[in-house]
Design a protein around this motif. Structure first.
Motif, PDB file in Angstrom:
ATOM      1  N   VAL A 114      -0.486  -2.378   7.277  1.00 30.18           N
ATOM      2  CA  VAL A 114       0.311  -3.116   6.295  1.00 30.18           C
ATOM      3  C   VAL A 114       1.433  -3.912   6.965  1.00 30.18           C
ATOM      4  CG1 VAL A 114       2.022  -1.316   5.790  1.00 30.18           C
ATOM      5  CG2 VAL A 114       1.255  -2.831   3.953  1.00 30.18           C
ATOM      6  N   HIS A 121      -4.262  -6.934  12.624  1.00 29.62           N
ATOM      7  CA  HIS A 121      -4.527  -6.308  11.339  1.00 29.62           C
ATOM      8  C   HIS A 121      -6.014  -6.044  11.149  1.00 29.62           C
ATOM      9  CE1 HIS A 121      -5.532  -6.462   6.989  1.00 29.62           C
ATOM     10  NE2 HIS A 121      -4.707  -5.451   7.036  1.00 29.62           N
ATOM     11  N   ARG A 125      -7.499  -2.326  10.599  1.00 25.67           N
ATOM     12  CA  ARG A 125      -8.148  -2.018   9.324  1.00 25.67           C
ATOM     13  C   ARG A 125      -9.598  -1.573   9.561  1.00 25.67           C
ATOM     14  NH1 ARG A 125      -6.757  -3.229   3.606  1.00 25.67           N
ATOM     15  NH2 ARG A 125      -8.719  -3.197   2.499  1.00 25.67           N
ATOM     16  N   ILE A 176      -3.638  14.444   0.590  1.00 25.97           N
ATOM     17  CA  ILE A 176      -3.519  13.876   1.939  1.00 25.97           C
ATOM     18  C   ILE A 176      -3.813  14.953   2.983  1.00 25.97           C
ATOM     19  CG2 ILE A 176      -1.964  12.736   3.608  1.00 25.97           C
ATOM     20  CD1 ILE A 176      -2.665  10.858   1.393  1.00 25.97           C
ATOM     21  N   PHE A 269      -0.643   6.356   6.288  1.00 23.66           N
ATOM     22  CA  PHE A 269      -1.360   7.083   5.218  1.00 23.66           C
ATOM     23  C   PHE A 269      -0.375   7.973   4.457  1.00 23.66           C
ATOM     24  CE2 PHE A 269      -5.395   7.374   8.134  1.00 23.66           C
ATOM     25  CZ  PHE A 269      -5.499   6.002   8.108  1.00 23.66           C
ATOM     26  N   ALA A 272       2.269   5.733   2.581  1.00 27.26           N
ATOM     27  CA  ALA A 272       1.731   4.937   1.462  1.00 27.26           C
ATOM     28  C   ALA A 272       1.069   5.786   0.402  1.00 27.26           C
ATOM     29  CB  ALA A 272       0.706   3.924   1.999  1.00 27.26           C
ATOM     30  N   GLY A 273       0.634   7.013   0.755  1.00 26.54           N
ATOM     31  CA  GLY A 273      -0.299   7.703  -0.134  1.00 26.54           C
ATOM     32  C   GLY A 273       0.237   8.857  -0.945  1.00 26.54           C
ATOM     33  N   ALA A 280       2.553   7.233 -10.036  1.00 24.51           N
ATOM     34  CA  ALA A 280       1.568   6.744 -11.017  1.00 24.51           C
ATOM     35  C   ALA A 280       1.153   7.863 -11.977  1.00 24.51           C
ATOM     36  CB  ALA A 280       0.343   6.187 -10.295  1.00 24.51           C
ATOM     37  N   ARG A 324       6.840 -10.344   2.152  1.00 26.23           N
ATOM     38  CA  ARG A 324       6.166 -11.149   3.168  1.00 26.23           C
ATOM     39  C   ARG A 324       7.229 -12.031   3.827  1.00 26.23           C
ATOM     40  NH1 ARG A 324       2.482  -8.167   1.879  1.00 26.23           N
ATOM     41  NH2 ARG A 324       0.337  -8.731   1.385  1.00 26.23           N
ATOM     42  N   THR A 377      -1.908  -4.147  -8.792  1.00 24.33           N
ATOM     43  CA  THR A 377      -1.205  -2.920  -8.428  1.00 24.33           C
ATOM     44  C   THR A 377      -1.549  -2.437  -7.024  1.00 24.33           C
ATOM     45  OG1 THR A 377      -1.048  -2.313 -10.720  1.00 24.33           O
ATOM     46  CG2 THR A 377      -0.894  -0.496  -9.161  1.00 24.33           C
ATOM     47  N   PHE A 378      -2.791  -2.666  -6.590  1.00 22.71           N
ATOM     48  CA  PHE A 378      -3.177  -2.298  -5.224  1.00 22.71           C
ATOM     49  C   PHE A 378      -3.125  -3.514  -4.300  1.00 22.71           C
ATOM     50  CE2 PHE A 378      -5.523   1.111  -7.611  1.00 22.71           C
ATOM     51  CZ  PHE A 378      -4.822   2.189  -7.090  1.00 22.71           C
ATOM     52  N   GLY A 379      -2.405  -4.553  -4.681  1.00 19.31           N
ATOM     53  CA  GLY A 379      -2.402  -5.800  -3.923  1.00 19.31           C
ATOM     54  C   GLY A 379      -3.740  -6.497  -4.114  1.00 19.31           C
ATOM     55  N   LEU A 386      -5.984   0.467   1.070  1.00 14.89           N
ATOM     56  CA  LEU A 386      -7.114   1.227   1.630  1.00 14.89           C
ATOM     57  C   LEU A 386      -7.369   2.500   0.837  1.00 14.89           C
ATOM     58  CD1 LEU A 386      -6.734   1.252   5.533  1.00 14.89           C
ATOM     59  CD2 LEU A 386      -8.668   0.437   4.213  1.00 14.89           C
ATOM     60  N   LEU A 390      -9.204   6.611  -3.583  1.00 12.27           N
ATOM     61  CA  LEU A 390      -8.643   7.963  -3.553  1.00 12.27           C
ATOM     62  C   LEU A 390      -7.592   8.126  -4.659  1.00 12.27           C
ATOM     63  CD1 LEU A 390      -8.813  10.397  -1.683  1.00 12.27           C
ATOM     64  CD2 LEU A 390      -6.965   9.418  -0.332  1.00 12.27           C
TER      65      LEU A 390
HETATM   66  C1  HEM Z   1      -1.358   4.630  -6.979  1.00 12.58           C
HETATM   67  C2  HEM Z   1      -1.262   4.755  -5.662  1.00 12.58           C
HETATM   68  C3  HEM Z   1      -1.163   3.605  -4.707  1.00 12.58           C
HETATM   69  C4  HEM Z   1      -0.680   2.346  -4.915  1.00 12.58           C
HETATM   70  C5  HEM Z   1      -0.095   1.751  -6.183  1.00 12.58           C
HETATM   71  C6  HEM Z   1      -0.834   1.624  -3.666  1.00 12.58           C
HETATM   72  C7  HEM Z   1      -0.492   0.298  -3.486  1.00 12.58           C
HETATM   73  C8  HEM Z   1      -0.721  -0.416  -2.338  1.00 12.58           C
HETATM   74  C9  HEM Z   1      -0.444  -1.825  -2.175  1.00 12.58           C
HETATM   75  C10 HEM Z   1       0.183  -2.708  -3.229  1.00 12.58           C
HETATM   76  C11 HEM Z   1      -0.824  -2.185  -0.928  1.00 12.58           C
HETATM   77  C12 HEM Z   1      -0.758  -3.588  -0.330  1.00 12.58           C
HETATM   78  C13 HEM Z   1       0.547  -3.829   0.359  1.00 12.58           C
HETATM   79  C14 HEM Z   1       0.719  -5.261   0.805  1.00 12.58           C
HETATM   80  O1  HEM Z   1      -0.157  -6.101   0.608  1.00 12.58           O
HETATM   81  O2  HEM Z   1       1.794  -5.539   1.357  1.00 12.58           O
HETATM   82  C15 HEM Z   1      -1.314  -0.999  -0.281  1.00 12.58           C
HETATM   83  C16 HEM Z   1      -1.768  -0.960   1.023  1.00 12.58           C
HETATM   84  C17 HEM Z   1      -2.128   0.205   1.660  1.00 12.58           C
HETATM   85  N1  HEM Z   1      -2.275   1.457   1.082  1.00 12.58           N
HETATM   86 FE1  HEM Z   1      -1.933   1.935  -0.842  1.00 12.58          FE
HETATM   87  N2  HEM Z   1      -1.375   2.465  -2.742  1.00 12.58           N
HETATM   88  C18 HEM Z   1      -1.612   3.680  -3.329  1.00 12.58           C
HETATM   89  C19 HEM Z   1      -2.181   4.797  -2.742  1.00 12.58           C
HETATM   90  C20 HEM Z   1      -2.573   4.870  -1.428  1.00 12.58           C
HETATM   91  C21 HEM Z   1      -3.159   6.028  -0.802  1.00 12.58           C
HETATM   92  C22 HEM Z   1      -3.511   7.332  -1.519  1.00 12.58           C
HETATM   93  C23 HEM Z   1      -3.333   5.713   0.526  1.00 12.58           C
HETATM   94  C24 HEM Z   1      -3.905   6.522   1.659  1.00 12.58           C
HETATM   95  C25 HEM Z   1      -3.886   7.724   1.844  1.00 12.58           C
HETATM   96  C26 HEM Z   1      -2.888   4.354   0.715  1.00 12.58           C
HETATM   97  C27 HEM Z   1      -2.912   3.681   1.919  1.00 12.58           C
HETATM   98  C28 HEM Z   1      -2.651   2.325   2.063  1.00 12.58           C
HETATM   99  C29 HEM Z   1      -2.751   1.632   3.347  1.00 12.58           C
HETATM  100  C30 HEM Z   1      -3.139   2.240   4.693  1.00 12.58           C
HETATM  101  C31 HEM Z   1      -2.433   0.288   3.091  1.00 12.58           C
HETATM  102  C32 HEM Z   1      -2.377  -0.851   4.100  1.00 12.58           C
HETATM  103  C33 HEM Z   1      -3.647  -1.683   4.029  1.00 12.58           C
HETATM  104  C34 HEM Z   1      -3.606  -2.930   4.907  1.00 12.58           C
HETATM  105  O3  HEM Z   1      -2.531  -3.447   5.213  1.00 12.58           O
HETATM  106  O4  HEM Z   1      -4.689  -3.395   5.296  1.00 12.58           O
HETATM  107  N3  HEM Z   1      -2.435   3.874  -0.490  1.00 12.58           N
HETATM  108  N4  HEM Z   1      -1.257   0.067  -1.153  1.00 12.58           N
END
Ligand code: HEM
Length: 460
Positions: A114, A121, A125, A176, A269, A272-273, A280, A324, A377-379, A386, A390
């Motif tokens: 991230v 990246h 990834r 986790i 991990f 973020a996780g 949520a 950003r 919400t997840f981008g 990633l 999960l």
């Molecule tokens: C409801 C729960 C979650 C939300 C809302 C969420 C949200 C996000 C968002 C918005 C991003 C993008 C960030 C960006 O573009 O700057 C992101 C990236 C990421 N998330 Fe999640 N996340 C959640 C759960 C998790 C879990 C459970 C894990 C792992 C155990 C995780 C691992 C990651 C990782 C490694 C990235 C970086 C991906 C990259 O840059 O290629 N996230 N998450």
């Protein structure tokens, strides 16, 4: 904290309510209390909000020992179309300086996941991706179901608790722990490491030391389990945990993560996780308790859980937005941006944009799936989450099991829930609930069948 917004460049107007965009201070704990109202007004009056940091903020942001250079301002983008374009333009809007408003030094010089761009990246990834494949995630569901049922059995007789501390965080830290192949008993330790990773952004020496401590702990753990996992993998044993994947997966050139890279990847991990999914979970229970008709609809048709989870994620995105850096001088969203300016796509606002979502303020567990696919919400784009699959499973299992086994669960009228005031987080961090202990139902006997039945069809 004072708001010092200077939004002349963004073509600011006032709406019929006389809303003043300068009243929005993106880092103010007070503003966080009714932030949805600010987002709604800003989308009409000031869709690109310019905030100039005051002295206290400048000190907090720029004194961080990880900071590469000072920041003075932040542009926040409120409209769905701008947010989507920013996320899908990684060459124009860079991630290398981190997700917060500070200008962070790239970890290991080149960054990671991230916190990285371009080839770095793509490589990081690619190495991490197999750890989150459906084949890896699927075996976690029965373990997760058992964890959830054990927690409910443990507190069933008490009749009240704080959902965040006593359920949501133990579930997500347990998840986790399972993901990285540790026994569930070590979940509290994982939670401690996860909080310490986030503390890196605290802006003082103590927080910085906590961050370093957590990286040291993760390093010790990898050194302890890594050689054994690598050997077993080399001998052909099928291992599903994320650590094995992170340590043994090769990039296009056949090289693997260095030990330092592996530590930073695993720290992401944890960072973020844990809190994101737990927030949520609390947001979801809050929304279902305050929308009894929707809760009834879900109880009558449990197969709606997949859609309900997406609506919860849309309605209250637990990560408010991530920053950003503008790669060059440009005009974007109607404002001129200088190269190096920190900007922020605001997911929590984009998800409520009237241009994309019909009647966005209405919480509906059966909202149209084609609309729900557009929440951010997840981008979206190369950095999209990633851990999304999960997180969706954790939420579906956690929420459906809680509501099925504790039908009398309600918000505790004796105590107010509180909002998390951390800049990146959007939602509740203290959610008191209560129930009638006599109403608690026993767990399903077979966790595999219960987990499959409870999650329903996934939204893709
Ligand atoms: C409801 C729960 C979650 C939300 C809302 C969420 C949200 C996000 C968002 C918005 C991003 C993008 C960030 C960006 O573009 O700057 C992101 C990236 C990421 N998330 Fe999640 N996340 C959640 C759960 C998790 C879990 C459970 C894990 C792992 C155990 C995780 C691992 C990651 C990782 C490694 C990235 C970086 C991906 C990259 O840059 O290629 N996230 N998450």
């Amino acid at each position: 904290m004072t708001a010092t917004a200077d939004n002349a460049a963004a073509g600011v107007t006032t709406d019929v309510t006389g809303y003043d965009p300068a009243s929005y201070d993106p880092r103010s704990p007070e503003v966080k209390q009714n932030i949805e109202e600010h987002f709604e007004r800003l989308r009409t009056t000031c869709p690109v909000h310019h905030h100039v940091f005051d002295q206290a903020e400048l000190k907090e942001l720029n004194d961080n020992p990880y900071v590469a250079g000072p920041v003075t301002e932040l542009y926040s983008f409120m409209r769905h179309r701008d947010v989507e374009e920013i996320l899908q333009s990684p060459d124009r809007f860079l991630s290398i300086e981190g997700a917060g408003p500070e200008r962070m030094t790239p970890v290991e010089g080149t960054g990671m996941l991230v916190w990285s761009d371009g080839e770095t990246h793509r490589r990081s990834r690619k190495i991490c991706l197999p750890a989150f494949s459906p084949k890896n995630i699927a075996p976690l569901a029965p373990m997760l179901q058992t964890r959830i049922d054990d927690l409910i059995d443990g507190f069933a007789d008490t009749g009240h608790l704080d959902l965040m501390a006593d359920f949501a965080l133990p579930v997500t830290s347990g998840m986790i722990a399972h993901l990285i192949g540790l026994p569930i008993e070590r979940a509290p330790e994982i939670l401690e490491w996860g909080y310490a990773v986030i503390a890196t952004f605290g802006g003082d020496d103590a927080s910085y030391q906590r961050g370093l401590w957590s990286l040291g702990k993760i390093g010790e753990f990898l050194a302890e389990v890594g050689p054994d996992r690598a050997r077993r993998r080399a001998e052909g044993e099928e291992l599903f945990d994320a650590i094995t994947h992170v340590l043994t997966t090769e990039d296009d050139n056949g090289s693997r993560f260095t030990p330092q890279e592996a530590v930073v990847a695993v720290s992401q991990f944890l960072g973020a996780g844990i809190e994101s999914s737990a927030t949520a979970m609390c947001n979801g229970i809050y929304l279902l308790c305050t929308n009894p008709d929707e809760r009834r609809k879900l109880a009558e048709n449990p197969a709606l859980i997949g859609t309900a989870v997406e609506e919860i994620l849309r309605y209250m995105a637990p990560i408010e937005g991530t920053c950003r850096t503008a790669a060059a001088d440009m005009e974007f969203g109607g404002v001129p941006l200088r190269a190096g300016t920190k900007i922020r796509p605001v997911y929590a606002s984009a998800n409520m944009d009237e241009e994309v979502f019909a009647d966005p303020k209405r919480f509906r567990v059966d909202r149209d799936r084609s609309e729900l696919r557009r929440h951010v919400t997840f981008g979206t784009g190369v950095h999209s989450c990633l851990g999304a699959a999960l997180a969706r499973r954790e939420l579906a299992l956690g929420i459906s099991t809680l509501l099925r086994r504790i039908p009398t669960l309600e918000l505790d009228p004796a105590e107010e829930p509180t909002r998390n005031t951390i800049f990146l987080v959007h939602g509740f961090d203290y959610l008191p609930i209560r129930w009638d202990p006599a109403s608690v139902l026993p767990r399903a006997e077979d966790p595999v069948r219960a987990a499959t039945a409870a999650t329903g069809p996934a939204v893709s």
